[in-house]
Scaffold this motif. Structure first.
Motif, mmCIF file in Angstrom:
data_model
loop_
_atom_site.group_PDB
_atom_site.id
_atom_site.type_symbol
_atom_site.label_atom_id
_atom_site.label_comp_id
_atom_site.label_asym_id
_atom_site.label_seq_id
_atom_site.Cartn_x
_atom_site.Cartn_y
_atom_site.Cartn_z
ATOM 1 N N LYS A 128 0.836 -1.200 0.000
ATOM 2 C CA LYS A 128 0.000 0.000 0.000
ATOM 3 C C LYS A 128 0.874 1.255 0.000
ATOM 4 C CE LYS A 128 -3.895 -2.202 2.362
ATOM 5 N NZ LYS A 128 -4.866 -2.114 3.474
ATOM 6 N N VAL A 129 0.267 2.362 -0.413
ATOM 7 C CA VAL A 129 1.007 3.619 -0.506
ATOM 8 C C VAL A 129 0.388 4.638 0.439
ATOM 9 C CG1 VAL A 129 1.672 3.200 -2.892
ATOM 10 C CG2 VAL A 129 -0.451 4.446 -2.400
ATOM 11 N N SER A 130 1.073 5.738 0.621
ATOM 12 C CA SER A 130 0.559 6.801 1.477
ATOM 13 C C SER A 130 -0.549 7.553 0.756
ATOM 14 C CB SER A 130 1.684 7.768 1.835
ATOM 15 O OG SER A 130 2.112 8.469 0.671
ATOM 16 N N ALA A 131 -1.324 8.303 1.525
ATOM 17 C CA ALA A 131 -2.393 9.103 0.925
ATOM 18 C C ALA A 131 -1.821 10.136 -0.031
ATOM 19 C CB ALA A 131 -3.206 9.785 2.027
ATOM 20 N N LYS A 132 -0.650 10.660 0.303
ATOM 21 C CA LYS A 132 -0.007 11.654 -0.556
ATOM 22 C C LYS A 132 0.387 11.035 -1.885
ATOM 23 C CE LYS A 132 3.743 15.046 -0.584
ATOM 24 N NZ LYS A 132 4.864 15.634 0.198
ATOM 25 N N ALA A 133 0.969 9.832 -1.844
ATOM 26 C CA ALA A 133 1.368 9.163 -3.070
ATOM 27 C C ALA A 133 0.151 8.762 -3.900
ATOM 28 C CB ALA A 133 2.205 7.931 -2.739
ATOM 29 N N PHE A 134 -0.879 8.275 -3.256
ATOM 30 C CA PHE A 134 -2.105 7.894 -3.957
ATOM 31 C C PHE A 134 -2.730 9.113 -4.634
ATOM 32 C CE2 PHE A 134 -6.536 6.760 -4.447
ATOM 33 C CZ PHE A 134 -6.511 5.421 -4.791
ATOM 34 N N ALA A 135 -2.719 10.251 -3.925
ATOM 35 C CA ALA A 135 -3.283 11.477 -4.487
ATOM 36 C C ALA A 135 -2.485 11.938 -5.695
ATOM 37 C CB ALA A 135 -3.323 12.570 -3.419
ATOM 38 N N ALA A 136 -1.162 11.807 -5.613
ATOM 39 C CA ALA A 136 -0.327 12.197 -6.741
ATOM 40 C C ALA A 136 -0.625 11.335 -7.962
ATOM 41 C CB ALA A 136 1.149 12.094 -6.359
ATOM 42 N N LEU A 137 -0.815 10.036 -7.750
ATOM 43 C CA LEU A 137 -1.141 9.137 -8.854
ATOM 44 C C LEU A 137 -2.524 9.453 -9.421
ATOM 45 C CD1 LEU A 137 0.147 5.761 -7.352
ATOM 46 C CD2 LEU A 137 1.182 7.056 -9.243
ATOM 47 N N ALA A 138 -3.443 9.876 -8.540
ATOM 48 C CA ALA A 138 -4.817 10.163 -8.967
ATOM 49 C C ALA A 138 -4.965 11.568 -9.537
ATOM 50 C CB ALA A 138 -5.776 9.982 -7.791
ATOM 51 N N GLY A 139 -4.001 12.431 -9.230
ATOM 52 C CA GLY A 139 -4.103 13.802 -9.712
ATOM 53 C C GLY A 139 -5.056 14.648 -8.904
ATOM 54 N N CYS A 140 -5.151 14.383 -7.609
ATOM 55 C CA CYS A 140 -6.015 15.178 -6.736
ATOM 56 C C CYS A 140 -5.255 15.454 -5.449
ATOM 57 C CB CYS A 140 -7.338 14.459 -6.463
ATOM 58 S SG CYS A 140 -7.165 12.962 -5.474
ATOM 59 N N SER A 141 -5.932 16.040 -4.468
ATOM 60 C CA SER A 141 -5.274 16.422 -3.224
ATOM 61 C C SER A 141 -5.300 15.285 -2.209
ATOM 62 C CB SER A 141 -5.955 17.653 -2.628
ATOM 63 O OG SER A 141 -7.235 17.307 -2.143
ATOM 64 N N PRO A 142 -4.296 15.230 -1.330
ATOM 65 C CA PRO A 142 -4.324 14.233 -0.244
ATOM 66 C C PRO A 142 -5.519 14.411 0.679
ATOM 67 C CG PRO A 142 -2.108 15.120 -0.527
ATOM 68 C CD PRO A 142 -3.009 15.958 -1.380
ATOM 69 N N ASP A 143 -5.977 15.653 0.857
ATOM 70 C CA ASP A 143 -7.145 15.884 1.715
ATOM 71 C C ASP A 143 -8.365 15.156 1.178
ATOM 72 O OD1 ASP A 143 -5.771 17.430 3.496
ATOM 73 O OD2 ASP A 143 -6.344 19.350 2.598
ATOM 74 N N ARG A 144 -8.526 15.199 -0.147
ATOM 75 C CA ARG A 144 -9.683 14.514 -0.736
ATOM 76 C C ARG A 144 -9.575 13.005 -0.524
ATOM 77 N NH1 ARG A 144 -13.579 15.850 -4.437
ATOM 78 N NH2 ARG A 144 -12.644 17.900 -4.749
ATOM 79 N N VAL A 145 -8.383 12.472 -0.686
ATOM 80 C CA VAL A 145 -8.175 11.030 -0.465
ATOM 81 C C VAL A 145 -8.507 10.672 0.984
ATOM 82 C CG1 VAL A 145 -6.462 9.188 -0.407
ATOM 83 C CG2 VAL A 145 -6.457 10.845 -2.292
ATOM 84 N N MET A 146 -8.058 11.493 1.916
ATOM 85 C CA MET A 146 -8.279 11.188 3.329
ATOM 86 C C MET A 146 -9.752 11.308 3.716
ATOM 87 S SD MET A 146 -5.648 10.028 4.644
ATOM 88 C CE MET A 146 -6.362 9.952 6.287
ATOM 89 N N ARG A 147 -10.498 12.142 3.016
ATOM 90 C CA ARG A 147 -11.933 12.219 3.318
ATOM 91 C C ARG A 147 -12.612 10.894 2.968
ATOM 92 N NH1 ARG A 147 -11.341 17.681 1.637
ATOM 93 N NH2 ARG A 147 -12.115 17.320 -0.481
#
Length: 404
Positions: free
Chosen positions: A119-138
């Motif tokens: 698994k990856v961090s929320a920051k890395a996942f957000a970078a791959l998705a092209g959105c913000s880490p805050d949105r991922v964490m929500r």
């Protein structure tokens, strides 16, 4: 209804690069969604509780023809994949994307052991998705709360690419909020109030974050203005500071001040009529409280029923004035028609006038006349005229007492 979400089988090169997050947080459409591969068509009809040939209704309420069976082999695979992904989202809402986060994200600080190693961090996942880490964490937090309630599996048992049964779409909004302000004390209060009113917290939070839009809606739409008025009145009942601010604003505005005075006068008149109906008593012009005659009470009740039947949009001032004048006339007639009450009324009025005159005279400070040069001849003339009037009054009262 629940559904398993099939992980995407497309390569990273085939994915469209998502634009950076520039839309407001109120947009609940996730920005990191990756279309999944086409799912095999089920050979069993979906259990929807409706007959397969039933006519569906469009959102506009117009009936539409039943959908004909469609084979995925007859259409472009890309179109088929989009349609199937759309169906998954229509049935599961944000759960489809929350699952992607839940099985792939390991927030910083959590140990990378076992299946969590991939698994990856929320920051890395957000970078791959092209959105913000805050949105991922929500999405992460929404899944976490649902897991605590037993609706979905805990993060620890999920592995990347795993499919699980998902809750229905209508449950999603109970756990997910697309606004950062929802986590603040103010946001939590707004969310709680929205839930109490039976609306989605995100709607209330959006309004609270855009007061200019709220002002525009109030200025342009009478219905919105009426809703705002009712909300302010409810708020003022428990907010003394707001009461003071509103009272100050009204006092500083001439038109509002006149309107308040007019409404207060109408309310007093309605209150006068209402107390006759409810208590069965009248207050005479001299201030006596006596039992109301049956005729007077019936007339007061008739006028009050007409006022109570008025709509909120109708002005009650004219009706209140008519009711007050009619009842006051009946009160005066009732006093005149009762000899004992008439005598008592005049005696009370005389005492009231005498008390007022005595109080006014007692407030005169004669010491100032001696200490400062405020004397004028007119003052003495007025006191002499008053003395003569008092003497006449005394003589009349003595003559009346001798006769009686």
């Amino acid at each position: 209804m629940t559904i398993a979400f099939t992980p995407s089988e497309t390569s990273a090169d085939e994915r469209e690069t998502a634009a950076p997050e520039t839309a407001p947080a109120a947009i609940s459409e996730p920005e990191f969604w990756v279309p999944s591969a086409p799912e095999p068509e089920s050979t069993e009809p979906e259990e929807s509780g409706e007959p397969e040939d039933s006519t569906e209704l469009q959102e506009s309420g117009e009936p539409q023809e039943p959908a004909e069976p469609v084979s995925a082999d007859d259409h472009d695979p890309v179109v088929v994949r989009d349609a199937q992904d759309f169906g998954i989202y229509a049935r599961t809402g944000g759960w489809a994307f929350a699952l992607k986060v839940a099985r792939s994200v390991r927030p910083g600080g959590q140990p990378a052991e076992g299946t969590a190693r991939t698994k990856v961090s929320a920051k890395a996942f957000a970078a791959l998705a092209g959105c913000s880490p805050d949105r991922v964490m929500r999405y992460y937090k929404a899944w976490d709360m649902a897991a605590d309630d037993g609706l979905v599996p805990q993060f620890e048992v999920l592995v990347p690419g795993e499919d699980v049964e998902l809750p229905d779409a209508d449950v999603w909004l109970s756990y997910y909020t697309s606004r950062n302000s929802a986590s603040s004390v103010r946001g939590q209060a707004i969310s709680a109030a929205a839930e109490a009113e039976g609306i989605r917290p995100t709607k209330a939070l959006e309004v609270a974050e855009n007061p200019t839009a709220l002002r525009a809606a109030i200025l342009a739409d009478p219905g919105t203005a009426e809703a705002a008025r009712g909300a302010l009145l409810d708020r003022m009942k428990e907010d003394p500071a707001l009461q003071t601010e509103m009272a100050r604003a009204i006092a500083r505005t001439d038109d509002l001040k006149k309107a308040v005075a007019s409404e207060a006068k109408a309310a007093d008149r309605i209150g006068y009529v209402r107390q006759i109906v409810e208590n069965g008593q009248i207050k005479t012009p001299a201030g006596q409280t006596v039992e109301a005659p049956a005729e007077l009470r019936a007339e007061a009740e008739r006028h009050l029923s007409l006022i109570d039947e008025l709509d909120d949009s109708e002005e009650a001032g004219e009706w209140a004035g008519e009711a007050y004048d009619a009842v006051k006339g009946l009160v005066a007639r009732a006093v005149e028609e009762d000899p004992a009450l008439r005598v008592q009324e005049r005696r009370t009025k005389f005492y009231n006038s005498l008390q007022k005159a005595t109080k006014v005279f007692e407030e005169l400070t004669l010491d100032e006349v001696m200490e400062e040069d405020i004397y004028e001849a007119d003052m003495l003339q007025r006191l002499e005229a008053l003395q003569e009037a008092i003497g006449t009054c005394i003589s009349a009262l003595r003559k009346a007492s001798t006769t009686s």
